[in-house]
Design a protein around this motif. Structure first.
Motif, PDB file in Angstrom:
ATOM      1  N   UNK A  75      -4.269   0.982  12.276  1.00 37.26           N
ATOM      2  CA  UNK A  75      -4.445   1.300  10.863  1.00 37.26           C
ATOM      3  C   UNK A  75      -3.499   0.465   9.998  1.00 37.26           C
ATOM      4  N   UNK A  76      -4.031  -0.086   8.929  1.00 40.42           N
ATOM      5  CA  UNK A  76      -3.217  -0.828   7.965  1.00 40.42           C
ATOM      6  C   UNK A  76      -3.076   0.026   6.720  1.00 40.42           C
ATOM      7  N   UNK A  77      -1.916  -0.026   6.086  1.00 41.92           N
ATOM      8  CA  UNK A  77      -1.673   0.816   4.906  1.00 41.92           C
ATOM      9  C   UNK A  77      -1.218  -0.015   3.715  1.00 41.92           C
ATOM     10  N   UNK A  78      -1.746   0.301   2.558  1.00 44.55           N
ATOM     11  CA  UNK A  78      -1.314  -0.313   1.303  1.00 44.55           C
ATOM     12  C   UNK A  78      -0.701   0.808   0.470  1.00 44.55           C
ATOM     13  N   UNK A  79       0.636   0.882   0.387  1.00 42.32           N
ATOM     14  CA  UNK A  79       1.247   1.943  -0.428  1.00 42.32           C
ATOM     15  C   UNK A  79       0.878   1.756  -1.902  1.00 42.32           C
ATOM     16  N   UNK A  80       0.394   2.816  -2.538  1.00 44.81           N
ATOM     17  CA  UNK A  80      -0.031   2.699  -3.935  1.00 44.81           C
ATOM     18  C   UNK A  80       1.134   2.334  -4.845  1.00 44.81           C
ATOM     19  N   UNK A  81       2.341   2.725  -4.456  1.00 48.49           N
ATOM     20  CA  UNK A  81       3.521   2.385  -5.256  1.00 48.49           C
ATOM     21  C   UNK A  81       3.799   0.889  -5.301  1.00 48.49           C
ATOM     22  N   UNK A  82       3.229   0.125  -4.354  1.00 48.37           N
ATOM     23  CA  UNK A  82       3.462  -1.325  -4.321  1.00 48.37           C
ATOM     24  C   UNK A  82       2.449  -2.093  -5.178  1.00 48.37           C
ATOM     25  N   UNK A  83       1.441  -1.379  -5.718  1.00 47.90           N
ATOM     26  CA  UNK A  83       0.407  -2.040  -6.522  1.00 47.90           C
ATOM     27  C   UNK A  83       0.947  -2.340  -7.921  1.00 47.90           C
ATOM     28  N   UNK A  84       0.730  -3.569  -8.365  1.00 52.46           N
ATOM     29  CA  UNK A  84       1.142  -3.983  -9.706  1.00 52.46           C
ATOM     30  C   UNK A  84      -0.033  -3.976 -10.676  1.00 52.46           C
ATOM     31  N   UNK A  85      -1.241  -4.197 -10.148  1.00 50.94           N
ATOM     32  CA  UNK A  85      -2.402  -4.360 -11.003  1.00 50.94           C
ATOM     33  C   UNK A  85      -3.673  -4.021 -10.221  1.00 50.94           C
TER      34      UNK A  85
END
Length: 164
Positions: A75-85
């Motif tokens: 599983x790969x994760x993209x933390x929403x806190x790391x999103x800029x745009x």
């Protein structure tokens, strides 16, 4: 039911999954022009996706319908806190992009309706994360949501404006 017919995926709500379904993800190399179908799901404060297993074909759950989403090492994760745009690139190709601090993710939805659901849900959850991280003072690095309507108009909303 915990199913979203828009995205073509189902997952148990008890696991904290808000939205799930298949999206096409552009390869991570800047030279890559190919898109790969991946199962994505929005859980808590992260957007997760699963590369296909070696067998490649997803198997339905024993109960006859729901796609099984389990937390695996793949599983790969993209933390929403790391999103800029979060920006819509093409309404014709149902394409949107998550711009993060370390890289960008270019994704395609299967339909205009699915595009709207994914962008709206990710954006709303992302705003919640920014608001929580801001704490009581309300100070945080302002993120941005832009919805691009073709090449003629772009609407940019500062997160600070949306939260006030």
């Amino acid at each position: 039911s915990a199913c979203s017919s828009v995205t073509g995926g189902c997952t148990p709500q008890s696991d904290g999954v808000r939205l799930s379904g298949y999206l096409w993800k552009k390869g991570s190399s800047w030279l890559s022009f190919s898109y790969h179908r991946r199962l994505f799901y929005l859980r808590h404060d992260e957007l997760c996706f699963v590369p296909p297993p070696p067998s490649a074909a997803p198997s339905p759950a024993p109960d006859g319908g729901a796609l099984e989403v389990s937390r695996t090492e793949a599983e790969r994760r993209i933390p929403l806190g790391s999103i800029l745009n979060v920006r819509v690139h093409s309404k014709v190709k149902f394409e949107f992009e998550l711009v993060c601090a370390s890289r960008s993710y270019r994704l395609r939805a299967p339909s205009a309706q699915a595009l709207a659901v994914w962008v709206t849900t990710i954006s709303a959850t992302w705003m919640d994360v920014l608001h929580r991280e801001a704490g009581p003072s309300g100070d945080f690095a302002a993120g941005e949501v832009s919805l691009q309507a073709g090449s003629d108009a772009e609407i940019s909303l500062q997160a600070r404006d949306l939260l006030s």
